[in-house]
Design a protein around this motif. Structure first.
Motif, PDB file in Angstrom:
ATOM      1  N   ASP A  48       0.863  -0.545 -12.061  1.00 42.47           N
ATOM      2  CA  ASP A  48       0.968   0.882 -12.374  1.00 42.47           C
ATOM      3  C   ASP A  48       1.697   1.556 -11.222  1.00 42.47           C
ATOM      4  OD1 ASP A  48       0.675   3.551 -12.931  1.00 42.47           O
ATOM      5  OD2 ASP A  48      -1.482   3.593 -12.500  1.00 42.47           O
TER       6      ASP A  48
ATOM      7  N   ASP B  64       0.852  -1.189   0.000  1.00 46.32           N
ATOM      8  CA  ASP B  64       0.000   0.000   0.000  1.00 46.32           C
ATOM      9  C   ASP B  64       0.887   1.238   0.000  1.00 46.32           C
ATOM     10  OD1 ASP B  64      -2.237  -1.605   0.151  1.00 46.32           O
ATOM     11  OD2 ASP B  64      -2.332  -1.507   2.347  1.00 46.32           O
TER      12      ASP B  64
ATOM     13  N   GLY C 155      -3.292   3.866  -3.349  1.00 49.83           N
ATOM     14  CA  GLY C 155      -3.362   2.634  -4.111  1.00 49.83           C
ATOM     15  C   GLY C 155      -2.368   1.598  -3.639  1.00 49.83           C
ATOM     16  N   SER C 156      -2.489   0.415  -4.237  1.00 53.97           N
ATOM     17  CA  SER C 156      -1.613  -0.704  -3.899  1.00 53.97           C
ATOM     18  C   SER C 156      -0.875  -1.156  -5.156  1.00 53.97           C
ATOM     19  CB  SER C 156      -2.431  -1.873  -3.337  1.00 53.97           C
ATOM     20  OG  SER C 156      -3.098  -1.487  -2.154  1.00 53.97           O
ATOM     21  N   VAL C 157       0.366  -1.561  -4.953  1.00 59.97           N
ATOM     22  CA  VAL C 157       1.180  -2.009  -6.086  1.00 59.97           C
ATOM     23  C   VAL C 157       1.631  -3.432  -5.842  1.00 59.97           C
ATOM     24  CG1 VAL C 157       1.964   0.269  -6.799  1.00 59.97           C
ATOM     25  CG2 VAL C 157       3.237  -0.976  -5.054  1.00 59.97           C
TER      26      VAL C 157
ATOM     27  N   PHE D 119      -3.367   7.957  -8.891  1.00 53.88           N
ATOM     28  CA  PHE D 119      -3.324   6.722  -8.112  1.00 53.88           C
ATOM     29  C   PHE D 119      -2.315   5.741  -8.728  1.00 53.88           C
ATOM     30  CE2 PHE D 119      -7.572   8.510  -7.740  1.00 53.88           C
ATOM     31  CZ  PHE D 119      -7.718   8.590  -6.370  1.00 53.88           C
TER      32      PHE D 119
ATOM     33  N   ASP E 149      -1.843   1.445  -9.077  1.00 54.93           N
ATOM     34  CA  ASP E 149      -2.736   0.288  -9.036  1.00 54.93           C
ATOM     35  C   ASP E 149      -2.019  -0.903  -9.649  1.00 54.93           C
ATOM     36  OD1 ASP E 149      -4.870  -1.426  -8.848  1.00 54.93           O
ATOM     37  OD2 ASP E 149      -5.873  -0.647 -10.635  1.00 54.93           O
ATOM     38  N   SER E 150      -1.793  -1.929  -8.816  1.00 49.82           N
ATOM     39  CA  SER E 150      -1.176  -3.162  -9.290  1.00 49.82           C
ATOM     40  C   SER E 150       0.201  -2.862  -9.903  1.00 49.82           C
ATOM     41  CB  SER E 150      -2.099  -3.865 -10.282  1.00 49.82           C
ATOM     42  OG  SER E 150      -1.563  -5.113 -10.658  1.00 49.82           O
TER      43      SER E 150
END
Length: 625
Positions: free
Chosen positions: A260, A207, A216-218, A255, A257-258
């Motif tokens: 990104d 996070d 967001g979370s990666v 943001f 995300d995953s």
């Protein structure tokens, strides 16, 4: 005195060093920045990535970044068919990991500015398979950042390259990052640089929180790394004309995300201080240390600034010889600060002296008058000095300067000095006078080593030998010159002078002769003398006729030069028949007549004395028939 803003900023920098390293910060007029990378996850693999450079732009800076796990044997990348080897003295930071197979983690950089072609934006990358290393060891991932400028672009671009400096335990929290003055009318790009975040393990998800805002979370693998597991998330981007753009599978929204790993964080920054905090926390272990964590390496911030550009002069690299002190220089600003604070004579001056024994990458922050600043890396590579030179010395004669010092040639030595004079390529110094010298060698790194050398002085030493030194006239004597360090020679026999170097002389008259050799150089004090005596004498001959063929011929002896004489005659049973002492006259002296003796065998012994102390003995046998 700095104003309060600068003071607060300095306090921030000290605090910053505990969590992250600002590697570089700068302002470029009409500029742009781009970044992208690749990872095979386990330290090997092949793939490709794209960057963006405005056509016709000029490259200002280009860097390659990688990290090393453990102590692998090989250090090699192939980038568009060019082999890249990282200089491990260019160490940005070093940190730990709970997984013992990930220890230690060292982050390096390579200045690729002079090698990068701005017309090439696609890069094929190969991280060769490593052999002989333990599991997970290797030189992992590669990330490229390019800063460029072009008259076709507008605005002033500022950027920060910031890298992790804390152990990776799964909840990396970073202290305030203060930017140059931000123009908040435009995006602020934030690109992550991570590795080993995912693969098939779904729990490698982090996070991202900026200024307490979850954005967001990666996790997972970037599109360019999709063939590999545990490749991590890297933000691929470029920023120019006040606009943030995404590359690969990264989008320039607010943001992450995953996979990104790029975000516009302009809405999360404190607009008073131009600063922000952020953290990466493992989703499954947000508050606990856990072995199942990835590797957070760094991040890149790019934005439009209201700061003006200013020029500074900071050399990017130095070479230091171990044990020497060198002066670093920074010019063009109003205030300076050097980090890390070790091995420098001062940390807020423009020209500190470095005296460390290990290689070091410093970052120097330079402020201009409006409190905008640059941070530039300065790499110092420390190399060993050569061993003190080994020399052979030939002395000088006392009357000239003929001494020679020859230095043993060793690998990587290319220049030689004496008494700190002009350097020369020859390892031989000649025409040296008597005295002490400092001999210095210079290797290909321009490191020096010295040794003290003494050139001695030789004085002539006269010596010679006569063969024979005594004998009967005519006496032929050969003189052998055994002198040392002489330049010329004079021979004297009594008062006569000889001119040959090694004369041969015949003595026709009896006597004792003093022979003298003088060897000398050009000055009177550079001479030496040696003498000896040669003794020549007339021969002493006994004439003993056969007593049965010539009974009338007396026994005689040639006595010229004889001072005294005794003679004895014995019969065959050893009885003394005749004994007499006499002072002979010149010529032949009669001893006895044969007819005076009875028939039989007789033995004689004659002792003559000459030169007052020297003796000769004659002995023989005669038969009286």
């Amino acid at each position: 005195m700095r104003n309060l803003l600068v003071i607060s900023f300095l306090l921030f920098v000290v605090q910053l060093s505990f969590a992250q390293v600002i590697f570089e910060q700068d302002v470029v007029k009409n500029g742009g920045i781009t970044g992208a990378g690749f990872s095979g996850g386990l330290g090997y693999g092949s793939g490709a990535f794209d960057i963006f450079i405005e056509p016709g732009a000029i490259v200002k800076k280009a860097y390659l970044f990688c990290y090393r796990v453990g102590y692998p044997y090989e250090n090699e990348y192939v980038l568009n068919n060019d082999t890249i080897v990282f200089d491990t003295t260019n160490l940005i930071s070093s940190f730990g990991h709970l997984n013992e197979y990930f220890e230690p983690i060292n982050l390096y950089y390579c200045d690729y500015t002079s090698d990068l072609d701005p017309g090439i934006t696609h890069y094929d990358i190969e991280l060769p398979v490593k052999t002989g290393d333990p599991i997970n060891w290797g030189y992992c991932t590669i990330y490229m950042v390019v800063v460029y400028e072009s008259p076709s672009l507008s605005g002033a671009l500022s950027y920060e390259m910031v890298f992790n400096d804390q152990d990776c335990y799964g909840f990396e929290a970073y202290s305030s990052v203060q930017l140059n003055k931000v123009d908040y009318n435009y995006p602020v790009g934030f690109a992550l640089y991570t590795d080993r975040y995912s693969g098939s393990l779904t729990d490698f998800v982090y996070d991202l929180t900026i200024a307490s805002n979850y954005i967001g979370s990666v996790g997972g693998n970037d599109q360019v790394n999709s063939a590999y597991g545990a490749a991590g998330v890297k933000g691929h981007f470029y920023y120019q004309n006040q606009t943030l753009y995404g590359l690969d599978d990264d989008t320039p929204d607010a943001f992450v995300d995953s996979t990104d790993g790029l975000a516009d964080i302009s809405g999360y920054i404190d607009q008073v201080t131009n600063s922000f905090d952020f953290s990466l926390r493992h989703e499954d272990y947000p508050n606990n240390i856990h072995i199942s964590t990835g590797v957070s390496l760094g991040y890149f911030v790019s934005y439009t600034t209201t700061c003006d550009t200013f020029t500074v002069d900071v050399p990017a690299e130095y070479l230091a010889c171990k044990g020497d002190s060198i002066q670093l220089t920074a010019a063009g600003g109003s205030q300076y600060e050097w980090l890390p604070q070790k091995d420098l004579s001062c940390y807020t001056c423009p020209q500190p002296y470095f005296s460390g024994d290990t290689s070091q990458v410093y970052r120097v922050r330079v402020w201009n008058n409006d409190s905008c600043s640059k941070v530039l890396p300065v790499s110092i590579r420390v190399v060993d000095k050569p061993e003190p030179p080994v020399v052979s010395v030939s002395p000088t004669r006392c009357s000239d300067s003929s001494g020679i010092i020859e230095v043993d040639v060793v690998e990587n030595t290319h220049q030689y000095l004496i008494n700190n004079g002009s350097a020369q390529s020859s390892n031989v110094f000649d025409s040296l006078s008597f005295g002490s010298y400092l001999v210095t060698t210079v290797d290909t790194n321009n490191c020096t080593a010295s040794t003290d050398v003494f050139v001695d002085q030789t004085f002539p030493v006269a010596a010679f030998q006569a063969t024979p030194q005594e004998g009967d006239v005519p006496l032929d004597v050969q003189f052998y010159n055994q002198s040392l360090y002489g330049y010329d020679y004079l021979w004297y026999i009594d008062d006569d002078t000889l001119t040959t170097t090694s004369p041969q002389v015949t003595f026709d008259e009896e006597g004792t002769y003093e022979v003298t050799l003088i060897t000398y150089d050009q000055y009177p004090q550079c001479a030496d003398t040696a003498s000896l005596y040669v003794h020549a004498e007339y021969p002493l001959v006994v004439f003993a006729p056969s007593l049965h063929t010539d009974r009338q011929a007396p026994y005689q002896i040639y006595t010229t030069g004889v001072d005294a004489m005794t003679y004895e005659l014995y019969n065959e049973i050893g009885q003394l028949v005749i004994y007499e002492e006499l002072t002979p006259s010149t010529g032949h002296t009669e001893l006895w007549q044969p007819y005076e003796l009875a028939k039989g065998v007789y033995f004689y012994r004659i002792v003559v004395t000459y030169d007052q102390s020297k003796e000769k003995v004659f002995a023989g046998k005669v038969v009286r028939q």
